[in-house]
Write an enzyme that holds these catalytic residues in place. Sequence first.
Site, mmCIF file in Angstrom:
data_model
loop_
_atom_site.group_PDB
_atom_site.id
_atom_site.type_symbol
_atom_site.label_atom_id
_atom_site.label_comp_id
_atom_site.label_asym_id
_atom_site.label_seq_id
_atom_site.Cartn_x
_atom_site.Cartn_y
_atom_site.Cartn_z
ATOM 1 C CG ASP A 61 -2.106 0.918 1.086
ATOM 2 O OD1 ASP A 61 -2.389 1.361 -0.040
ATOM 3 O OD2 ASP A 61 -2.744 1.221 2.118
ATOM 4 N NE ARG A 104 -1.447 6.472 1.323
ATOM 5 C CZ ARG A 104 -1.684 5.557 2.233
ATOM 6 N NH1 ARG A 104 -1.482 5.828 3.528
ATOM 7 N NH2 ARG A 104 -2.121 4.375 1.895
ATOM 8 C CD1 TRP A 105 7.370 6.623 -2.799
ATOM 9 C CD2 TRP A 105 6.868 6.991 -4.960
ATOM 10 N NE1 TRP A 105 8.554 6.677 -3.508
ATOM 11 C CE2 TRP A 105 8.273 6.909 -4.827
ATOM 12 C CE3 TRP A 105 6.297 7.211 -6.225
ATOM 13 C CZ2 TRP A 105 9.132 7.034 -5.923
ATOM 14 C CZ3 TRP A 105 7.155 7.350 -7.310
ATOM 15 C CH2 TRP A 105 8.560 7.265 -7.146
ATOM 16 C CG HIS A 113 -0.171 2.095 -9.290
ATOM 17 N ND1 HIS A 113 -0.406 1.738 -7.982
ATOM 18 C CD2 HIS A 113 -1.253 2.817 -9.671
ATOM 19 C CE1 HIS A 113 -1.588 2.212 -7.597
ATOM 20 N NE2 HIS A 113 -2.126 2.878 -8.601
ATOM 21 C CB SER A 121 -8.791 -5.452 -3.327
ATOM 22 O OG SER A 121 -9.343 -4.163 -3.551
ATOM 23 C CG ASN A 125 -7.818 -2.101 -5.366
ATOM 24 O OD1 ASN A 125 -6.917 -2.911 -5.167
ATOM 25 N ND2 ASN A 125 -8.065 -1.115 -4.499
ATOM 26 N NE ARG A 174 -7.550 1.979 -5.714
ATOM 27 C CZ ARG A 174 -6.349 1.997 -5.173
ATOM 28 N NH1 ARG A 174 -5.300 2.267 -5.910
ATOM 29 N NH2 ARG A 174 -6.196 1.725 -3.891
ATOM 30 N NE ARG A 220 -2.927 -1.452 4.505
ATOM 31 C CZ ARG A 220 -4.182 -1.492 4.105
ATOM 32 N NH1 ARG A 220 -5.004 -2.376 4.616
ATOM 33 N NH2 ARG A 220 -4.631 -0.659 3.183
HETATM 34 C C1 IPE Z 1 -5.450 -2.824 -0.271
HETATM 35 O O1 IPE Z 1 -5.108 -1.501 -0.436
HETATM 36 C C2 IPE Z 1 -5.473 -3.520 -1.605
HETATM 37 C C3 IPE Z 1 -4.168 -3.719 -2.212
HETATM 38 C C4 IPE Z 1 -3.022 -3.464 -1.673
HETATM 39 C C5 IPE Z 1 -4.212 -4.295 -3.535
HETATM 40 P P1 IPE Z 1 -6.208 -0.383 -0.646
HETATM 41 O O2 IPE Z 1 -5.497 0.908 -0.762
HETATM 42 O O3 IPE Z 1 -7.124 -0.738 -1.756
HETATM 43 O O4 IPE Z 1 -7.041 -0.475 0.716
HETATM 44 P P2 IPE Z 1 -7.863 0.606 1.505
HETATM 45 O O5 IPE Z 1 -8.819 1.230 0.529
HETATM 46 O O6 IPE Z 1 -6.880 1.600 2.039
HETATM 47 O O7 IPE Z 1 -8.526 -0.148 2.610
HETATM 48 C C1 IPE Z 2 -1.447 0.202 -3.420
HETATM 49 O O1 IPE Z 2 -1.269 1.566 -3.462
HETATM 50 C C2 IPE Z 2 -1.601 -0.419 -4.775
HETATM 51 C C3 IPE Z 2 -2.971 -0.855 -5.079
HETATM 52 C C4 IPE Z 2 -3.985 -0.857 -4.256
HETATM 53 C C5 IPE Z 2 -3.193 -1.350 -6.419
HETATM 54 P P1 IPE Z 2 -2.494 2.571 -3.456
HETATM 55 O O2 IPE Z 2 -2.857 2.887 -4.860
HETATM 56 O O3 IPE Z 2 -3.626 2.059 -2.629
HETATM 57 O O4 IPE Z 2 -1.829 3.845 -2.768
HETATM 58 P P2 IPE Z 2 -2.483 4.838 -1.740
HETATM 59 O O5 IPE Z 2 -3.067 4.043 -0.625
HETATM 60 O O6 IPE Z 2 -3.533 5.587 -2.497
HETATM 61 O O7 IPE Z 2 -1.360 5.706 -1.302
HETATM 62 MG MG MG Z 3 -4.119 2.303 -0.675
#
Ligand code: IPE
Ligand code: IPE
Ligand code: MG
Length: 241
Positions: A20, A24-25, A37, A65, A68, A71, A188
């Site tokens: 995760d 944000r990065w 990503h 997930s 996801n 998005r 995590r």
């Molecule tokens: C969990 O991260 C799913 C993956 C790492 C693929 P998310 O960013 O989707 O989870 P939430 O929304 O913070 O719970």
């Molecule tokens: C995790 O990073 C990758 C996936 C869930 C595919 P995020 O895309 O959830 O990154 P944040 O949580 O928005 O920073």
């Molecule tokens: Mg995330």
Amino acid sequence: MSAPAIDLARIPRHVAVIMDGNGRWAKARGLPRILGHQAGVKTVRTVCETARELGVGVLTLYAFSVENWKRPEEETSALMGLLNEYLRRELLTMMKNEIRLGVVGDLAGLPEDVQKQLNSVIEETRGNNKMLLNLALNYGGRAEIVQAVQKIAREVKAGRLNPEQIDEETINHSLYTAGQPDPDLLIRTSGEMRVSNFLLWQISYAEIYITQKLWPDFTRDDLIKAIAEYQKRDRRFGASE
Ligand code: IPE
Ligand code: IPE
Ligand code: MG
């Protein structure tokens, strides 16, 4: 900081990771999320290589997930593109390092080109036995349990199974992770204190390690640090001593 010493005789058999913080990065750098990503894929390579080197038997990475899909299409299709590219580029390394690819999740819900690519790498790497790399794709812990219950119900309906015979093993064998040990360590990144529908059944006694580091910043030493921390834990499994 250099990596702490770890006991190679007590490496977790199964490490599961909620990768995760890519978004944000990127945001912190004023970049589009997809570049986060992209940077995250490099970490996947590093973590995979390190886990294999340390003797981890199963590495499960939460990559996408079922939730996801909420998005924007732009982001989900870019993620699918990155996945395809990763699989295409990684095959040689997997063969060289004797890594077997597996998928946990509902494959049928992924784009067809991704399904094809996954099936081909799964097939090519089938004989490799140094480490199983599970990619959790279109994965949901509850969805996994629902499909397991459906499988078991079909067995009962067909007269092949009595309801009284159903035990934890029956359920284990009906999950995507059938035949695999449960995760010993769940990592995590990016500081979120939640499970986000990951391996709900399998993590019942996993040791949880949460780091503030964002996934693209997570290094080889960070994985070693997580394992060192895991080795300090007193795993009691409900017993009193
Ligand atoms: C969990 O991260 C799913 C993956 C790492 C693929 P998310 O960013 O989707 O989870 P939430 O929304 O913070 O719970
Ligand atoms: C995790 O990073 C990758 C996936 C869930 C595919 P995020 O895309 O959830 O990154 P944040 O949580 O928005 O920073
Ligand atoms: Mg995330």
